[in-house]
Write a protein that holds these residues in place. Structure first.
Motif, PDB file in Angstrom:
ATOM      1  N   ARG A 106       0.821  -1.219   0.000  1.00 51.50           N
ATOM      2  CA  ARG A 106       0.000   0.000   0.000  1.00 51.50           C
ATOM      3  C   ARG A 106       0.850   1.262   0.000  1.00 51.50           C
ATOM      4  N   HIS A 155      -0.417 -14.610   2.305  1.00 54.89           N
ATOM      5  CA  HIS A 155      -0.484 -13.198   2.696  1.00 54.89           C
ATOM      6  C   HIS A 155       0.720 -12.427   2.161  1.00 54.89           C
ATOM      7  N   VAL A 288      -5.597 -11.049   8.724  1.00 49.62           N
ATOM      8  CA  VAL A 288      -6.392  -9.896   8.297  1.00 49.62           C
ATOM      9  C   VAL A 288      -6.063  -9.541   6.845  1.00 49.62           C
ATOM     10  N   HIS A 289      -4.770  -9.595   6.504  1.00 51.29           N
ATOM     11  CA  HIS A 289      -4.384  -9.301   5.121  1.00 51.29           C
ATOM     12  C   HIS A 289      -4.961 -10.340   4.170  1.00 51.29           C
ATOM     13  N   SER A 292      -8.715  -9.748   3.733  1.00 47.13           N
ATOM     14  CA  SER A 292      -8.960  -8.527   2.960  1.00 47.13           C
ATOM     15  C   SER A 292      -8.614  -8.719   1.491  1.00 47.13           C
ATOM     16  N   ARG A 293      -7.477  -9.375   1.216  1.00 48.65           N
ATOM     17  CA  ARG A 293      -7.057  -9.625  -0.158  1.00 48.65           C
ATOM     18  C   ARG A 293      -8.044 -10.552  -0.862  1.00 48.65           C
ATOM     19  N   ILE A 295     -11.244 -10.814  -0.302  1.00 50.09           N
ATOM     20  CA  ILE A 295     -12.424 -10.004  -0.628  1.00 50.09           C
ATOM     21  C   ILE A 295     -12.146  -9.091  -1.819  1.00 50.09           C
ATOM     22  N   ASN A 296     -11.018  -8.398  -1.791  1.00 54.01           N
ATOM     23  CA  ASN A 296     -10.695  -7.441  -2.849  1.00 54.01           C
ATOM     24  C   ASN A 296     -10.443  -8.112  -4.199  1.00 54.01           C
ATOM     25  N   LYS A 318     -18.493 -10.605   2.380  1.00 49.47           N
ATOM     26  CA  LYS A 318     -18.050  -9.318   1.842  1.00 49.47           C
ATOM     27  C   LYS A 318     -19.011  -8.193   2.199  1.00 49.47           C
TER      28      LYS A 318
END
Length: 325
Positions: A106, A155, A288-289, A292-293, A295-296, A318
């Motif tokens: 990021r 991750h 968590v990563h 999140s990844r 989902i994205n 999601k």
């Protein structure tokens, strides 16, 4: 012509686009006919491509890590988008804009390295501080660290992902320091930096990550302990003094126990406050990563759930879009 990214694909649409092939598998169906399962990626996500009734010779010209032109049609199957391929072929020339296929941290790597160095150089214990300095001034190591991911697929699986992962955990540790006065935070910060350092030799990177021979045979924890021993010897040579034996043991233990349980590859269970803190901080950032990844990267934006993820043994929620009025 404007590129069509994975995140923009819709059910029923035709596809004719260049992707990075990250995995290639030839499988047999119930009738013993071969089919191709190809994992296609760009910077917005991944999607599986399936080609039915293939021959082995049709798939010899491309391998994981190649750029390929894929043609077919997007199909929604059991809640997940996939591409039914009619054609897939390796492209000989590297695409002009390789950034279209690269996942990135990021924040910029220069900023991440600077912050990591700032935190580690703030360690007060003289022996640990000198040890960290020996790692930080190793230019080859730092350059390699910036090309290494946090993992192959799970991750932070992109160049610079290892640095991002380490900085995230360091930042978390800095924020909770006052809550756990019984934890030696100089030791914890060093352990955070060291826990995955062996991955710089465990993994290699061209267009995708792969394991080195050393990585396959030893694993990053054994390699990390070896790298730590090398730097401890360098500290002793610079200072002319013996590095504290117990400190060396505690740091090695943190590397060997950070996966937490034997079933997850840990050589030892965490046996010190710093080791158990490292395990949970590491797991927090990694999981968590990964959630999140997942989902994205899911191209099916119409579903409130991701497909079932075997690695996580679950679907991930999601959320549902607000109902339009």
């Amino acid at each position: 012509m404007t590129r069509r990214f994975v995140a923009g694909l819709k059910d029923g649409e035709p596809v004719d686009e260049v992707f990075l092939l990250t995995d290639k598998q030839l499988r047999a169906n119930r009738n013993a006919s071969l089919y191709l399962l190809a994992t296609l990626r760009d910077r917005t996500g991944t999607i599986n491509g399936l080609m039915w009734n293939v021959r082995e010779d049709q798939c010899r010209d491309f391998e994981a890590g190649n750029y390929v032109r894929a043609k077919g049609k997007v199909q929604l199957y059991q809640g997940s988008l996939q591409v039914i391929l009619t054609h897939i072929q390796r492209i000989e020339a590297t695409p002009e804009n390789t950034e279209d296929f690269e996942l990135k941290p990021r924040y910029g790597l220069d900023k991440l390295i600077s912050r990591m160095s700032e935190i580690l150089r703030g360690i007060e214990d003289p022996a640990i501080n000198m040890l960290m300095e020996c790692f930080l001034i190793d230019e080859n190591l730092m350059q390699r660290m910036q090309r290494t991911g946090g993992g192959i697929k799970a991750h932070h699986a992109y160049p610079g992902g290892l640095v991002e992962h380490v900085v995230n955990i360091l930042e978390t540790a800095v924020r909770i320091r006052d809550l756990y006065p019984e934890v030696n935070f100089d030791l914890l910060l060093a352990g955070i930096f060291l826990h995955d350092i062996g991955k710089v030799r465990e993994m290699d990177f061209d267009t995708i990550f792969s394991y080195t021979d050393e990585g396959q045979l030893l694993g990053h924890m054994a390699i990390g302990v070896e790298m730590l021993a090398e730097k401890i010897a360098a500290v002793e040579k610079l200072t002319g003094e013996r590095f504290p034996d117990e400190l060396s043991l505690r740091l090695k233990h943190m590397i060997l126990s950070h996966h937490g349980i034997y079933e997850h590859g840990s050589s030892r269970l965490p046996m010190t406050p710093e080791a158990i803190a490292l395990h949970h901080l590491d797991n927090l950032d990694a999981k968590v990563h990964e959630f999140s990844r997942t989902i994205n990267d899911d191209p099916n934006t119409d579903s409130a759930w991701t497909p079932f993820m075997p690695r996580l043994d679950r679907k991930i929620f999601k959320g549902r879009r607000p109902t339009e009025t």
